[in-house]
Design a protein around this motif. Structure first.
Motif, mmCIF file in Angstrom:
data_model
loop_
_atom_site.group_PDB
_atom_site.id
_atom_site.type_symbol
_atom_site.label_atom_id
_atom_site.label_comp_id
_atom_site.label_asym_id
_atom_site.label_seq_id
_atom_site.Cartn_x
_atom_site.Cartn_y
_atom_site.Cartn_z
ATOM 1 N N TYR A 124 0.786 -1.233 0.000
ATOM 2 C CA TYR A 124 0.000 0.000 0.000
ATOM 3 C C TYR A 124 0.823 1.291 0.000
ATOM 4 N N VAL A 125 2.153 1.188 0.064
ATOM 5 C CA VAL A 125 3.005 2.370 -0.110
ATOM 6 C C VAL A 125 4.225 2.011 -0.957
ATOM 7 N N ASP A 126 4.771 3.017 -1.605
ATOM 8 C CA ASP A 126 6.060 2.887 -2.273
ATOM 9 C C ASP A 126 7.099 3.125 -1.182
ATOM 10 N N ILE A 127 7.819 2.084 -0.796
ATOM 11 C CA ILE A 127 8.724 2.166 0.350
ATOM 12 C C ILE A 127 9.771 3.259 0.173
ATOM 13 N N GLU A 128 10.312 3.405 -1.003
ATOM 14 C CA GLU A 128 11.337 4.431 -1.221
ATOM 15 C C GLU A 128 10.767 5.839 -1.000
ATOM 16 N N LYS A 129 9.593 6.105 -1.554
ATOM 17 C CA LYS A 129 8.963 7.425 -1.373
ATOM 18 C C LYS A 129 8.553 7.646 0.077
ATOM 19 N N TYR A 130 8.034 6.595 0.711
ATOM 20 C CA TYR A 130 7.608 6.698 2.098
ATOM 21 C C TYR A 130 8.805 6.963 3.010
ATOM 22 N N ALA A 131 9.915 6.276 2.772
ATOM 23 C CA ALA A 131 11.134 6.496 3.560
ATOM 24 C C ALA A 131 11.591 7.946 3.423
ATOM 25 N N LYS A 132 11.525 8.473 2.214
ATOM 26 C CA LYS A 132 11.926 9.870 1.972
ATOM 27 C C LYS A 132 11.000 10.827 2.716
ATOM 28 N N LYS A 133 9.703 10.560 2.690
ATOM 29 C CA LYS A 133 8.730 11.399 3.392
ATOM 30 C C LYS A 133 9.009 11.386 4.900
ATOM 31 N N LEU A 134 9.250 10.211 5.459
ATOM 32 C CA LEU A 134 9.547 10.120 6.889
ATOM 33 C C LEU A 134 10.842 10.856 7.220
ATOM 34 N N TYR A 135 11.852 10.686 6.390
ATOM 35 C CA TYR A 135 13.144 11.331 6.624
ATOM 36 C C TYR A 135 13.009 12.851 6.613
ATOM 37 N N GLU A 136 12.247 13.361 5.660
ATOM 38 C CA GLU A 136 12.152 14.812 5.483
ATOM 39 C C GLU A 136 11.145 15.483 6.413
ATOM 40 N N ASN A 137 10.099 14.769 6.838
ATOM 41 C CA ASN A 137 8.991 15.444 7.523
ATOM 42 C C ASN A 137 8.634 14.927 8.913
ATOM 43 N N ALA A 138 9.018 13.724 9.247
ATOM 44 C CA ALA A 138 8.580 13.141 10.520
ATOM 45 C C ALA A 138 9.640 13.315 11.608
ATOM 46 N N VAL A 139 9.183 13.293 12.835
ATOM 47 C CA VAL A 139 10.084 13.156 13.975
ATOM 48 C C VAL A 139 10.173 11.659 14.235
ATOM 49 N N ARG A 140 11.405 11.152 14.299
ATOM 50 C CA ARG A 140 11.610 9.711 14.372
ATOM 51 C C ARG A 140 12.266 9.307 15.695
ATOM 52 N N PHE A 141 11.603 8.405 16.387
ATOM 53 C CA PHE A 141 12.142 7.803 17.603
ATOM 54 C C PHE A 141 12.708 6.454 17.177
ATOM 55 N N GLU A 142 13.973 6.209 17.514
ATOM 56 C CA GLU A 142 14.680 5.062 16.938
ATOM 57 C C GLU A 142 15.421 4.256 18.004
ATOM 58 N N ILE A 143 15.453 2.968 17.786
ATOM 59 C CA ILE A 143 16.298 2.085 18.590
ATOM 60 C C ILE A 143 17.254 1.399 17.632
ATOM 61 N N TRP A 144 18.508 1.444 18.003
ATOM 62 C CA TRP A 144 19.580 0.876 17.189
ATOM 63 C C TRP A 144 20.177 -0.312 17.929
ATOM 64 N N GLU A 145 20.431 -1.376 17.186
ATOM 65 C CA GLU A 145 21.111 -2.542 17.731
ATOM 66 C C GLU A 145 22.230 -2.901 16.758
ATOM 67 N N ALA A 146 23.415 -3.060 17.300
ATOM 68 C CA ALA A 146 24.584 -3.378 16.474
ATOM 69 C C ALA A 146 24.709 -2.398 15.306
ATOM 70 N N LYS A 147 24.554 -1.115 15.620
ATOM 71 C CA LYS A 147 24.710 -0.026 14.644
ATOM 72 C C LYS A 147 23.708 -0.097 13.493
ATOM 73 N N ARG A 148 22.566 -0.767 13.735
ATOM 74 C CA ARG A 148 21.524 -0.899 12.710
ATOM 75 C C ARG A 148 20.190 -0.458 13.297
ATOM 76 N N LEU A 149 19.441 0.309 12.528
ATOM 77 C CA LEU A 149 18.114 0.743 12.936
ATOM 78 C C LEU A 149 17.187 -0.472 12.950
ATOM 79 N N THR A 150 16.696 -0.828 14.143
ATOM 80 C CA THR A 150 15.838 -2.020 14.247
ATOM 81 C C THR A 150 14.410 -1.684 14.672
ATOM 82 N N CYS A 151 14.215 -0.514 15.266
ATOM 83 C CA CYS A 151 12.887 -0.119 15.730
ATOM 84 C C CYS A 151 12.664 1.349 15.394
ATOM 85 N N LEU A 152 11.503 1.651 14.844
ATOM 86 C CA LEU A 152 11.225 3.007 14.370
ATOM 87 C C LEU A 152 9.793 3.406 14.700
ATOM 88 N N LEU A 153 9.659 4.579 15.270
ATOM 89 C CA LEU A 153 8.365 5.215 15.505
ATOM 90 C C LEU A 153 8.458 6.592 14.872
#
Length: 148
Positions: free
Chosen positions: A34-63
């Motif tokens: 239901y979404v184009d992941i590449e476009k959605y990722a760009k929208k989140l990067y540019e417009n959203a506030v992101r709460f993130e959990i990183w494990e082993a230097k990798r983003l594993t949890c995203l709000l």
């Protein structure tokens, strides 16, 4: 586990895109249906506030959230936790981090939409304290009242 483990807006566009691809099949239905992941990722990067959990230097949890100052609410656009990170309390940690953040100080509620058939997510949100606000097509609109 504590709130210090949550980072805000640390990810770059590639981190978000990779995370969403890794979580695609976990969504019910799959995110890519239901979404184009590449476009959605760009929208989140540019417009959203992101709460993130990183494990082993990798983003594993995203709000990812948007703030609607006019209506005094926070809208959760995305909450995703990679399969290997599920069941560890990270979803609650992310939501609690959002609630305790300065973003919610001027807001009355947190809103989100979830597909009706995503019973695991619905159960999680109800247990956290969200309640049904509305139903639209194949989605529920859930609300969490923020106590001042």
């Amino acid at each position: 586990m504590n709130l210090n483990e949550v980072q805000i807006n640390k990810s770059d566009l590639l981190d978000i895109k990779s995370h969403l691809i890794n979580c695609d099949a976990i969504f019910e239905p799959p995110l890519s249906s239901y979404v184009d992941i590449e476009k959605y990722a760009k929208k989140l990067y540019e417009n959203a506030v992101r709460f993130e959990i990183w494990e082993a230097k990798r983003l594993t949890c995203l709000l990812a959230v948007y703030i609607n100052k006019e209506d005094k609410n926070v809208f959760i656009s995305n909450i995703s936790i990679e399969k290997n990170s599920q069941g560890k309390g990270f979803g609650k940690l992310l939501l609690n981090s959002l609630i305790k953040s300065s973003l919610t100080k001027q807001c009355n509620e947190i809103l989100l939409e979830v597909f009706n058939n995503n019973t695991k997510a619905i159960h999680f949100y109800y247990n956290f304290g969200f309640s049904k606000l509305d139903e639209c097509n194949d989605k529920l609109v859930l609300s969490f009242k923020i106590n001042g």
